[in-house]
Design a protein around this motif. Structure first.
Motif, PDB file in Angstrom:
ATOM      1  N   SER A 262      10.058  -3.874 142.758  1.00 39.29           N
ATOM      2  CA  SER A 262       8.830  -2.900 143.395  1.00 39.29           C
ATOM      3  C   SER A 262       8.576  -3.273 145.400  1.00 39.29           C
ATOM      4  O   SER A 262       8.179  -2.295 145.719  1.00 39.29           O
ATOM      5  N   LEU A 263       8.477  -4.364 145.091  1.00 39.98           N
ATOM      6  CA  LEU A 263       8.662  -5.006 146.754  1.00 39.98           C
ATOM      7  C   LEU A 263       9.121  -4.254 147.424  1.00 39.98           C
ATOM      8  O   LEU A 263       8.945  -3.714 148.738  1.00 39.98           O
ATOM      9  N   VAL A 264      10.506  -4.255 147.214  1.00 44.47           N
ATOM     10  CA  VAL A 264      11.757  -3.070 147.559  1.00 44.47           C
ATOM     11  C   VAL A 264      11.325  -1.733 147.991  1.00 44.47           C
ATOM     12  O   VAL A 264      10.799  -0.594 149.108  1.00 44.47           O
TER      13      VAL A 264
ATOM     14  N   LEU B 298      16.117   0.981 154.155  1.00 49.14           N
ATOM     15  CA  LEU B 298      16.451   0.256 153.390  1.00 49.14           C
ATOM     16  C   LEU B 298      16.138   1.120 152.164  1.00 49.14           C
ATOM     17  O   LEU B 298      16.500   0.697 151.148  1.00 49.14           O
ATOM     18  N   PRO B 299      15.251   0.532 151.355  1.00 46.74           N
ATOM     19  CA  PRO B 299      14.774   1.055 150.345  1.00 46.74           C
ATOM     20  C   PRO B 299      14.970   2.197 149.325  1.00 46.74           C
ATOM     21  O   PRO B 299      15.692   2.234 148.530  1.00 46.74           O
ATOM     22  N   PHE B 300      14.953   3.572 150.381  1.00 50.37           N
ATOM     23  CA  PHE B 300      15.983   4.388 150.231  1.00 50.37           C
ATOM     24  C   PHE B 300      17.151   4.289 149.117  1.00 50.37           C
ATOM     25  O   PHE B 300      18.412   4.666 148.351  1.00 50.37           O
ATOM     26  N   VAL B 301      17.815   3.453 150.753  1.00 48.66           N
ATOM     27  CA  VAL B 301      19.748   3.693 150.217  1.00 48.66           C
ATOM     28  C   VAL B 301      19.914   2.270 148.965  1.00 48.66           C
ATOM     29  O   VAL B 301      20.018   2.356 147.965  1.00 48.66           O
ATOM     30  N   VAL B 302      18.629   1.313 148.373  1.00 48.68           N
ATOM     31  CA  VAL B 302      19.032  -0.384 148.277  1.00 48.68           C
ATOM     32  C   VAL B 302      18.484   0.859 146.398  1.00 48.68           C
ATOM     33  O   VAL B 302      19.522   0.622 145.583  1.00 48.68           O
ATOM     34  N   ILE B 303      17.542   1.509 146.179  1.00 51.98           N
ATOM     35  CA  ILE B 303      16.867   2.464 144.892  1.00 51.98           C
ATOM     36  C   ILE B 303      18.407   2.701 144.245  1.00 51.98           C
ATOM     37  O   ILE B 303      18.848   3.448 143.235  1.00 51.98           O
ATOM     38  N   SER B 304      18.505   4.341 145.460  1.00 49.25           N
ATOM     39  CA  SER B 304      19.825   4.955 144.878  1.00 49.25           C
ATOM     40  C   SER B 304      20.855   4.341 144.336  1.00 49.25           C
ATOM     41  O   SER B 304      21.568   4.994 144.035  1.00 49.25           O
TER      42      SER B 304
ATOM     43  N   ARG C 175      14.278 -13.585 135.813  1.00 48.77           N
ATOM     44  CA  ARG C 175      13.167 -13.229 136.284  1.00 48.77           C
ATOM     45  C   ARG C 175      12.694 -12.736 137.399  1.00 48.77           C
ATOM     46  O   ARG C 175      13.111 -13.262 138.885  1.00 48.77           O
ATOM     47  N   GLY C 176      11.404 -12.107 137.920  1.00 53.89           N
ATOM     48  CA  GLY C 176      10.403 -11.661 138.711  1.00 53.89           C
ATOM     49  C   GLY C 176      11.198 -10.641 139.028  1.00 53.89           C
ATOM     50  O   GLY C 176      11.353  -9.568 139.208  1.00 53.89           O
ATOM     51  N   ARG C 177      12.704  -9.742 138.237  1.00 48.31           N
ATOM     52  CA  ARG C 177      13.227  -8.309 138.390  1.00 48.31           C
ATOM     53  C   ARG C 177      12.808  -7.877 138.798  1.00 48.31           C
ATOM     54  O   ARG C 177      12.794  -6.365 140.333  1.00 48.31           O
TER      55      ARG C 177
END
Length: 276
Positions: free
Chosen positions: A103-105, A158-164, A96-98
């Motif tokens: 979005s926050l990332v 970090l956001p680019f890395v995580v999403i990729s 829940r909340g994924r």
């Protein structure tokens, strides 16, 4: 049939069964490429070779380039340690909340760089929420230090890395994880022996792109850390300072950054960045 003719025929690209690509799509695609490439080509053409040689001989340029490479590399190692588990959680764990977490990332990706620097200051500055107790306990403060540069780079990369990475993990598919589980493998073992090896091209590409993003970071770095030669002055901040005084030097420094960034991507393209 064997021989040169057969070999030549085998190398021919097969005809697209869907037919020719429509001009209504090809023309905008060509314009998009021109829009991206033309500024880079004109920058290269406008650079004075003598200014480029002088820039490469400058101690300030060498120090700034070395600092950029070191801090970007340190940042991308931290991004790997923190980002791969987070990407796995987003790709494999249904909780829940994924969507909110994702979005926050993503938020730092769309923040203006200066705002990112201000946000870092409110959290990790000397009087920040985390920075003040850290300073009281250890005597260390992030702002205006090389570690502050690393922190700024991690925040923006970090956001680019995580999403990729999440995309790479999703492309690998959970079916292989399920197969490993039926054979008795724990989730931890499956992550290490199945999930990561299958997603390695996507993970590596994410790290390369994150490193390149970190290398070009400017706004958050200068807002959070200032521009002190040898300590916080990276290549982008040096270019910003020189822009106000010497146009030829700025072009030369920009060309150095372009060469480093393109060189990394070209060197790794066949191993990590090719998908088809």
């Amino acid at each position: 049939m064997t021989g040169p003719a057969a070999d030549g025929g085998s190398r021919r690209r097969p005809r697209d069964p869907l037919g020719r690509a429509p001009l209504v799509l090809l023309i905008p695609a060509v314009l998009a490429v021109l829009l991206l490439v033309t500024p880079l080509v004109t920058m290269v053409a406008a650079t004075d070779p003598a200014s480029l040689v002088a820039a490469l001989r400058s101690e300030a340029v060498r120090d700034a380039l070395w600092l950029s490479i070191v801090t970007s590399t340190a940042a991308i190692v931290i991004c790997l340690v923190l980002g791969l588990p987070l990407a796995w959680v987003l790709a494999r764990v249904d909780f829940r909340g994924r969507r909110l977490v994702r979005s926050l990332v993503i938020v730092p990706m769309v923040l203006p760089p200066v705002v990112a620097g201000i946000a870092l200051r409110t959290a990790f500055g000397r009087s920040g929420l985390l920075g003040e107790p850290l300073l009281g306990l250890t005597g260390f403060a992030f702002p205006y230090t090389t570690w502050g540069v690393v922190l700024a780079h991690v925040f923006v990369a970090l956001p680019f890395v995580v999403i990729s990475m999440e995309g790479g993990l999703r492309a690998a598919g959970p079916v292989y994880d399920a197969a490993a589980a039926t054979l008795g493998a724990s989730r931890r073992l499956t992550f290490r022996r199945v999930t990561v090896p299958l997603a390695m091209p996507g993970i590596a590409a994410a790290l390369v792109l994150g490193w390149a993003r970190s290398l070009g970071e400017f706004g958050a770095t200068i807002t959070f850390n200032g521009n002190y030669p040898g300590i916080t002055q990276t290549m982008p901040t040096l270019i910003y300072v020189e822009r106000q005084a010497d146009t030829d030097a700025v072009l030369a420094l920009s060309l150095v950054m372009l060469a480093v960034s393109v060189g990394v991507l070209v060197a790794l393209r066949d191993r990590w960045l090719v998908t088809a």
